[in-house]
Structures are given as structure tokens and as C-alpha cells.
Scaffold this active site. Sequence first.
Site, PDB file in Angstrom:
ATOM      1  N   HIS A 103       4.761   0.070   0.390  1.00  0.00           N
ATOM      2  CA  HIS A 103       5.499  -0.708   1.381  1.00  0.00           C
ATOM      3  C   HIS A 103       4.623  -1.795   1.985  1.00  0.00           C
ATOM      4  O   HIS A 103       3.392  -1.778   1.871  1.00  0.00           O
ATOM      5  CB  HIS A 103       6.082   0.198   2.475  1.00  0.00           C
ATOM      6  CG  HIS A 103       5.071   1.018   3.209  1.00  0.00           C
ATOM      7  ND1 HIS A 103       4.521   2.172   2.687  1.00  0.00           N
ATOM      8  CD2 HIS A 103       4.504   0.858   4.436  1.00  0.00           C
ATOM      9  CE1 HIS A 103       3.663   2.685   3.547  1.00  0.00           C
ATOM     10  NE2 HIS A 103       3.630   1.908   4.617  1.00  0.00           N
ATOM     11  N   ASP A 121       0.611   5.005   1.827  1.00  0.00           N
ATOM     12  CA  ASP A 121      -0.111   5.628   2.939  1.00  0.00           C
ATOM     13  C   ASP A 121      -1.001   6.780   2.463  1.00  0.00           C
ATOM     14  O   ASP A 121      -0.575   7.626   1.665  1.00  0.00           O
ATOM     15  CB  ASP A 121       0.876   6.172   3.978  1.00  0.00           C
ATOM     16  CG  ASP A 121       1.547   5.073   4.775  1.00  0.00           C
ATOM     17  OD1 ASP A 121       0.978   3.972   4.867  1.00  0.00           O
ATOM     18  OD2 ASP A 121       2.657   5.320   5.298  1.00  0.00           O
ATOM     19  N   HIS A 124       0.821  -1.212   0.000  1.00  0.00           N
ATOM     20  CA  HIS A 124       0.000   0.000   0.000  1.00  0.00           C
ATOM     21  C   HIS A 124       0.854   1.260   0.000  1.00  0.00           C
ATOM     22  O   HIS A 124       2.039   1.229   0.304  1.00  0.00           O
ATOM     23  CB  HIS A 124      -0.923   0.018   1.222  1.00  0.00           C
ATOM     24  CG  HIS A 124      -0.205   0.148   2.529  1.00  0.00           C
ATOM     25  ND1 HIS A 124       0.510  -0.896   3.095  1.00  0.00           N
ATOM     26  CD2 HIS A 124      -0.067   1.197   3.393  1.00  0.00           C
ATOM     27  CE1 HIS A 124       1.043  -0.499   4.239  1.00  0.00           C
ATOM     28  NE2 HIS A 124       0.723   0.775   4.439  1.00  0.00           N
TER      29      HIS A 124
END
Length: 305
Positions: free
Chosen positions: A281, A133, A131
Site C-alpha cells: 500500500h 507492513d 510497502h
Amino acid sequence: MTTTKPQPVIDKPLLHYGRRTLDRTGPGTPETAYRILDVAPLTPHIGAEIGGVDLTEPIGDELADELRQALLEWKVIFFRGQHGFEQHHQVALAGLWGPPEANPFFPKAETAGVSRLAKDAMAIGMENIWHSDHSFMAAPALGSVLRAAEVPSAGGDTMWADMAVAYDNLSDEIKERIEGLTAVHDWVPSWGAVMTEEQIAQMRSKLPQVEHPVVVRHPRTGRRTLYVNEPFTTRIVGASEEESRELVDHLTLQARIPEYQVRFRWQPDSIAIWDNIATQHYAISDYFPQRRVMERIAVAGVPLS
């Protein structure tokens, strides 16, 4: 009468043949000569350990410029042995890139913008997912600074994927199809799974669905970067349901290709700074029943184009 089975929108080969394009920076970008930092690459294109700097000391202009350049070049940079690094150091370090951005789902877990993220023996945790953030926000976080406060004796690594490289390696056909497209990003399919309907309705008034280009221009380098991710990208605007699902699945899975990734083994007082637009990440949840405590501060972003 016989019917022909519909062909998939995207033909997904099982194997990749030939070399991949693994460029660290965009075309025409000059090589950087660092005077202060010692830069040790972890892969040829993403991730480098940085030596020669104590982040508990005041950061002068020249060092600040080199840190910013190293992040643009490597997308995620790592520091080890930063003993005595406290929250005010973390706030000052993140401030080199911009003001802090609060996580709307952890407002009570933050002190001066720093979120304390703890996973201990009482919480088995859940499998993570690749994903970026805050992509569900109109101006997603530009980056993050993460410090390891306490780590397990083994496990608990984090991986990052280079989404500019992911874009570079798409087929010409896919690049042509996604040119100019936008996608919907929404927090409800992920965060909403652990919320009541009333809580979702309250949060929805603050965080409506947003749209971002499928391919963004990085706000500081201008490099074309694939900007879709598994938990938050829900559909392609203007595409049929079938085409949208096929495209989203194909594009989000690019982050899982190992050649695009770097993996970091945490030690106490290690620090990672990453570019949240250029990367995705994945925090590996493999250390139960040991404890993992991280402190993170996100840097406020800008609308993407």
C-alpha cells in the site's frame, strides 16, 4: 582494443503489449455467494466496498466467516459511514483474523493495540513509498484494520497493489530465475534514517535482518505472491551485487503498475481492512496543510514460506 558494454541483467521494456492477467483468486477457486454482505467491486480483481453491515454491532459467526472470505477474495475491503466505531470495536474486528501486533517503532502511540497516526498542519510529512507492513520481522503482520478519524477535504487517498497479480504477470524467464530465491528484509535503510547510531544498535538487537522467500505461498490461500518491497527488501541472497540490484529493482517496481492497483478516497468513519501479505500500500501525502488522522491496528502474522 575495444570493449563491449555489459548488458543489463534484466531488459526492461518501455511498453507492455497484450492483455494482463488480472485474476481475483487463484485457479480453481469457486465463486463466493454472500448472504449478508453487499459486495461492490472497485476493480475487477482488488478492492471492494462492503455494505449491509454495522461494525459497531456484535459480529456473529456467519458474518465473521463472510468478512474473512471477502478479504481473501478482494485483498482489501472498505466500509463507509461506520459512525460510533470506537477502539474496542476495532480491536474486536481485527480479532476476527488474529491477535494484535505492536508496531515496534510506535509503542507509545498505541492504546489496546490501536496506533493513532496523525499528520497535521505542523508536519508537512514526507512522500510515501510502496510497502508491506513489518516485512522486516520474522513473522510479518497478516493484515491491518484502519479507520479514518479525520480526513482532509481533498487528498489523502490510499492505494493498494495486488502482489499475486504482480507475480502472475512476470515473464516466464523472471519467474524461473526467482524460483526458490530468498531476500533480506531490513528496517535500517528506512527507519534508521531518522535514528541515532545508538538507537539503531539498541533496536538491532531486537530486530535483526530477516530473510523471506521472494515468492511466498499465501498462508491462507496458498496463492503464489511476490513478496519484495522498496523500503525493506535490500538484496537477494546468493546473487551478485549487480544481479541482486537489478532483480530487486525490477520486482519492487511491479507494485507501481496501475492495472494492479485500487485507490480509495477516505471519508470520516471509513474503514479499510487489508491483507498485508497479498498487497502493498501507499498513503498519498498531498493534503498539506490540512489534517489527516487515522487509527490502525495490525494483526499478528506467521513465518512465511
